[in-house]
Design a protein around this motif. Structure first.
Motif, PDB file in Angstrom:
ATOM      1  N   THR A 144     -36.718  33.888  -1.304  1.00  0.00           N
ATOM      2  CA  THR A 144     -37.393  33.752  -2.594  1.00  0.00           C
ATOM      3  C   THR A 144     -36.651  32.771  -3.493  1.00  0.00           C
ATOM      4  O   THR A 144     -37.274  31.960  -4.200  1.00  0.00           O
ATOM      5  N   ALA A 145     -35.320  32.815  -3.460  1.00  0.00           N
ATOM      6  CA  ALA A 145     -34.525  31.869  -4.255  1.00  0.00           C
ATOM      7  C   ALA A 145     -34.761  30.441  -3.789  1.00  0.00           C
ATOM      8  O   ALA A 145     -34.849  29.514  -4.603  1.00  0.00           O
ATOM      9  N   TRP A 146     -34.857  30.240  -2.462  1.00  0.00           N
ATOM     10  CA  TRP A 146     -35.135  28.891  -1.953  1.00  0.00           C
ATOM     11  C   TRP A 146     -36.495  28.408  -2.433  1.00  0.00           C
ATOM     12  O   TRP A 146     -36.655  27.262  -2.857  1.00  0.00           O
ATOM     13  N   LEU A 147     -37.510  29.281  -2.364  1.00  0.00           N
ATOM     14  CA  LEU A 147     -38.849  28.885  -2.779  1.00  0.00           C
ATOM     15  C   LEU A 147     -38.872  28.516  -4.266  1.00  0.00           C
ATOM     16  O   LEU A 147     -39.549  27.568  -4.664  1.00  0.00           O
ATOM     17  N   ALA A 148     -38.124  29.258  -5.082  1.00  0.00           N
ATOM     18  CA  ALA A 148     -38.032  28.919  -6.498  1.00  0.00           C
ATOM     19  C   ALA A 148     -37.353  27.560  -6.683  1.00  0.00           C
ATOM     20  O   ALA A 148     -37.776  26.748  -7.506  1.00  0.00           O
ATOM     21  N   TYR A 149     -36.314  27.315  -5.900  1.00  0.00           N
ATOM     22  CA  TYR A 149     -35.623  26.018  -5.955  1.00  0.00           C
ATOM     23  C   TYR A 149     -36.578  24.894  -5.566  1.00  0.00           C
ATOM     24  O   TYR A 149     -36.649  23.860  -6.228  1.00  0.00           O
ATOM     25  N   ASP A 150     -37.328  25.104  -4.485  1.00  0.00           N
ATOM     26  CA  ASP A 150     -38.253  24.085  -3.996  1.00  0.00           C
ATOM     27  C   ASP A 150     -39.356  23.811  -5.011  1.00  0.00           C
ATOM     28  O   ASP A 150     -39.850  22.692  -5.127  1.00  0.00           O
TER      29      ASP A 150
END
Length: 401
Positions: free
Chosen positions: A173-179
């Protein structure tokens, strides 16, 4: 009486399947795997494959899955019938209410397995839709699973596994927010995820989360922060080569941002050397994406941040060629290549990239790639040295985005 004429797209679906020697059941399995619909029975998709190939109805929710399975562009595969970009339905991602706990089932080993399966589904969907579309789905899973740990609504014997699986959900989820370029949310989520992974004793996932923190520090132009993270991990020792390669890449980028050319290039060379050992049995599952193309991207960005744009161009070009428009990451590579070409004043090649991006604009979506394209084309439009044809094409791309 003549039979019903099949639509051209239906004929194409059957032709492409048979060209590859796949049965309808194999086609169904590949469609399911393409979008990570792990909870959807193959048999139910198999029945629809027949209907789709006979043109009974259009595979709207599965069109993207077909494109992935065949390795083709949606517009090329379906022609004018290609659907407009739309986020994946929740039912396709989760397949059931199990992961969200909506059916009142106990949080047991099967629930933990469902979380892990959904994590993989979200990763696959990220490659297809990008962080902006998939982030709300991932956040919904994480914000449902995480409180169960605090409330102890689980069987005691699954506590550690539930903690580890939920920590992994937090990382995804953190990666998706970063992306999606939602950096504040990403920062908060990765800290929550790292605490869970540490409490679960999942050192491999904790390392992944530390690499995320270093990556985000670089994106936010905080190189000293990134360097502290990477140095602590690398000096701790006992890293498998692919993990060491990742942290050396982050270290090299941090040093480049700080203007330390020699140490930056040395770190990136160490990353290449570590990766040359190949895939090992002790490599964490998440290292699958750490490859030569990833190192090339980092070397290109390091050269750019050192102000060596002429040396950065061929590296960005190599990275872009490796996944030309084939994924959302390929579109970010194109945006970075365009930026480098503008920096060196190669307007002819820059115009070619802008034209290519115009054709992909409908699939770029929000997030980092779109933001970088907007930044670069705005600069081109303002640049008095840019030829009028390039400025006009850049303005067209800006409007499309």
């Amino acid at each position: 009486m003549t039979g019903r004429v099949r639509p051209q797209w239906a004929v194409r679906l059957q032709t492409e399947r048979e060209k590859r020697g796949w049965s309808k059941a194999e086609m169904a399995r590949r469609l399911r795997d393409a979008v990570g619909a792990v909870r959807t029975p193959v048999a139910s998709i198999n029945r629809q494959v027949y209907d789709w190939e006979h043109g009974k109805h259009f595979p709207r929710e599965w069109a993207a899955a077909y494109a992935i399975a065949f390795g083709l562009d949606e517009a090329d595969l379906f022609g004018v019938q290609a659907p407009a970009r739309q986020p994946p339905p929740v039912s396709l991602v989760l397949g059931s209410a199990d992961v969200l706990g909506l059916n009142g089932r106990p949080v047991d080993a099967d629930y933990v397995d469902a979380i892990r399966e959904t994590n993989q589904a979200l990763v696959r969907l990220d490659a297809l839709w990008g962080g902006d579309e998939v982030f709300p789905l991932a956040l919904r899973v994480f914000r449902t699973a995480h409180p169960k740990l605090g409330a102890r609504t689980y069987a005691p014997e699954v506590e550690r596994d539930l903690m580890a699986a939920t920590g992994e959900t937090g990382e995804v989820t953190a990666w998706l927010a970063y992306d999606a370029d939602r950096q504040d949310a990403s920062r908060q989520l990765i800290h929550e995820a790292m605490l869970l992974s540490r409490q679960a004793g999942d050192r491999d996932m904790e390392l992944f989360e530390l690499s995320h923190l270093a990556m985000q520090s670089l994106y936010l132009l905080r190189p000293a922060e990134a360097l502290r993270i990477t140095d602590e991990v690398l000096e701790g020792g006992r890293l498998v080569p692919r993990v060491a390669a990742l942290f050396e890449m982050r270290r090299g980028r941090a040093l480049a941002q700080m203007g330390d050319e020699r140490r930056a290039l040395d770190a990136l060379d160490r990353a290449s050397a570590a990766l040359s050992d190949g895939v090992g049995g002790r490599d964490p599952h998440w290292t699958w994406w750490v490859d030569d193309t990833e190192i090339t991207r980092h070397k290109a960005t390091a050269r750019a941040q050192l102000g060596q744009w002429g040396q950065a161009v061929p590296l960005f070009e190599s990275a872009a060629d490796d996944c030309r428009g084939g994924s959302l990451y390929g579109k970010l590579d194109l945006a970075q290549l365009l930026q480098a070409l503008v920096e060196v004043g190669d307007w002819r090649r820059a115009e070619d990239i802008i034209t290519e991006a115009c054709g992909l604009a409908g699939s770029i979506g929000p997030g980092r790639a779109a933001n970088l394209f907007r930044e670069v084309v705005a600069r081109i439009v303002r640049d008095d040295d840019a030829p009028s044809t390039v400025s006009d094409t850049a303005e067209h791309l800006r409007r499309l985005l």
